[in-house]
Design a protein around this motif. Structure first.
Motif, PDB file in Angstrom:
ATOM      1  N   GLN A  20       0.809  -1.215   0.000  1.00  0.00           N
ATOM      2  CA  GLN A  20       0.000   0.000   0.000  1.00  0.00           C
ATOM      3  C   GLN A  20       0.848   1.274   0.000  1.00  0.00           C
ATOM      4  O   GLN A  20       0.356   2.347   0.369  1.00  0.00           O
ATOM      5  CB  GLN A  20      -0.938  -0.006   1.202  1.00  0.00           C
ATOM      6  CG  GLN A  20      -1.960  -1.136   1.170  1.00  0.00           C
ATOM      7  CD  GLN A  20      -2.935  -1.003   0.016  1.00  0.00           C
ATOM      8  OE1 GLN A  20      -3.457   0.076  -0.252  1.00  0.00           O
ATOM      9  NE2 GLN A  20      -3.191  -2.093  -0.687  1.00  0.00           N
ATOM     10  N   LEU A  56      -3.351   1.898  -5.619  1.00  0.00           N
ATOM     11  CA  LEU A  56      -2.732   0.679  -5.106  1.00  0.00           C
ATOM     12  C   LEU A  56      -3.682  -0.146  -4.252  1.00  0.00           C
ATOM     13  O   LEU A  56      -3.381  -1.290  -3.899  1.00  0.00           O
ATOM     14  CB  LEU A  56      -1.480   1.011  -4.283  1.00  0.00           C
ATOM     15  CG  LEU A  56      -0.293   1.625  -5.022  1.00  0.00           C
ATOM     16  CD1 LEU A  56       0.881   1.810  -4.064  1.00  0.00           C
ATOM     17  CD2 LEU A  56       0.127   0.762  -6.205  1.00  0.00           C
ATOM     18  N   GLY A 112      -6.355  -1.412  -5.148  1.00  0.00           N
ATOM     19  CA  GLY A 112      -6.961  -2.496  -5.918  1.00  0.00           C
ATOM     20  C   GLY A 112      -8.179  -2.050  -6.683  1.00  0.00           C
ATOM     21  O   GLY A 112      -8.108  -1.141  -7.507  1.00  0.00           O
ATOM     22  N   ALA A 113      -9.305  -2.689  -6.390  1.00  0.00           N
ATOM     23  CA  ALA A 113     -10.538  -2.407  -7.138  1.00  0.00           C
ATOM     24  C   ALA A 113     -10.878  -0.925  -7.117  1.00  0.00           C
ATOM     25  O   ALA A 113     -10.709  -0.248  -6.105  1.00  0.00           O
ATOM     26  CB  ALA A 113     -11.690  -3.211  -6.547  1.00  0.00           C
ATOM     27  N   GLY A 154      -1.497   3.844  -1.814  1.00  0.00           N
ATOM     28  CA  GLY A 154      -2.416   2.882  -1.236  1.00  0.00           C
ATOM     29  C   GLY A 154      -3.538   3.503  -0.433  1.00  0.00           C
ATOM     30  O   GLY A 154      -3.781   4.718  -0.485  1.00  0.00           O
ATOM     31  N   HIS A 155      -4.189   2.668   0.356  1.00  0.00           N
ATOM     32  CA  HIS A 155      -5.442   3.016   1.019  1.00  0.00           C
ATOM     33  C   HIS A 155      -5.281   3.978   2.193  1.00  0.00           C
ATOM     34  O   HIS A 155      -6.277   4.491   2.706  1.00  0.00           O
ATOM     35  CB  HIS A 155      -6.112   1.713   1.494  1.00  0.00           C
ATOM     36  CG  HIS A 155      -7.470   1.883   2.070  1.00  0.00           C
ATOM     37  ND1 HIS A 155      -8.530   2.399   1.352  1.00  0.00           N
ATOM     38  CD2 HIS A 155      -7.965   1.615   3.317  1.00  0.00           C
ATOM     39  CE1 HIS A 155      -9.609   2.434   2.117  1.00  0.00           C
ATOM     40  NE2 HIS A 155      -9.295   1.968   3.314  1.00  0.00           N
TER      41      HIS A 155
END
Length: 232
Positions: free
Chosen positions: A141, A185, A187-188, A211-212
């Motif tokens: 991430q 980063l 993902g979906a 990332g998140h």
């Protein structure tokens, strides 16, 4: 001057914004990181979904904030989205940071593939709380080992009722002036609900190549997006 009310996601508190706040204040804006009930320095305070909504509304009203930009990260997009329509003309903008969105009558776990069965079971097995996760949860991430260690050390179990109780909306989300930040980063991409909202005239999408948890991995870039969303 905009007033940013910053609400981090599950298991996190106001401390998660420590590296973002200085950039906002250096730009002459108000920054108000908020810990929701039951988390961090408010651990032990009973909380359901509407408790968290009221936490945000109270922060705005008790401080008599105007030109408010509500920021919701991850889980906290759900209470932030509800609070946004309850603070009236105090609201200037909403920023959803790679977050869930509220749907009237639906809970955070409703969007999970199994309808939240695994999360509910985990909450039941852990005394009514969504338990902590290991450092491995944050791999891939864009975070350094030091940043991951900081997140893990600062996290607290999340009050389960806030995840399983339904959101309450009185008007459509597409009426809110909003920015949705997608962290690539993670993902979906945004779900169908977000994609539909982005077709409207009040919503816009911003991608971040991280990332998140961008408040840790890219705090300066995130703060700049916030300022742009507020028109600063």
């Amino acid at each position: 001057m905009a007033n940013f009310v910053l609400v981090a996601g599950a298991r996190l508190g106001a401390w998660a914004w420590d590296e973002v706040v200085p950039y906002l204040r250096a730009a002459g804006q108000g920054a108000h990181p908020l810990t929701l009930s039951g988390l961090a320095d408010k651990a032990g305070v009973p909380a359901g979904q509407q408790t968290h909504v009221q936490d945000i509304v109270d922060e705005v009203e008790d401080r008599d904030l105007r030109d408010v930009v509500l920021v919701g990260h991850s889980y906290s997009g759900i209470p932030v989205g509800q609070a946004a329509e309850r603070i009236g003309d105090r609201l200037a903008h909403v920023v959803f940071v790679d977050s869930s969105l509220p749907a009237d009558g639906e809970a955070f776990v409703s969007a999970w593939p199994d309808g939240g069965a695994m999360v509910k079971a985990s909450i039941a097995e852990n005394g009514g709380f969504w338990p902590l996760v290991t450092a491995a949860h944050y791999d891939g991430q864009g975070l350094t080992d030091e940043q991951i260690a900081r997140i893990v050390a600062g996290s607290t179990p999340h009050p389960g009722a806030t995840l399983t109780e339904p959101a309450v909306l009185s008007r459509p989300l597409d009426e809110l002036p909003a920015t949705y930040i997608q962290c690539l980063l993670a993902g979906a991409g945004p779900g169908s609900g977000v994609a539909e909202l982005l077709t409207g005239k009040h919503w816009r999408l911003v991608d971040m190549d991280t990332g998140h948890w961008p408040m840790f991995s890219r705090p300066r870039e995130l703060a700049q997006i916030f300022l742009q969303a507020a028109g600063e």
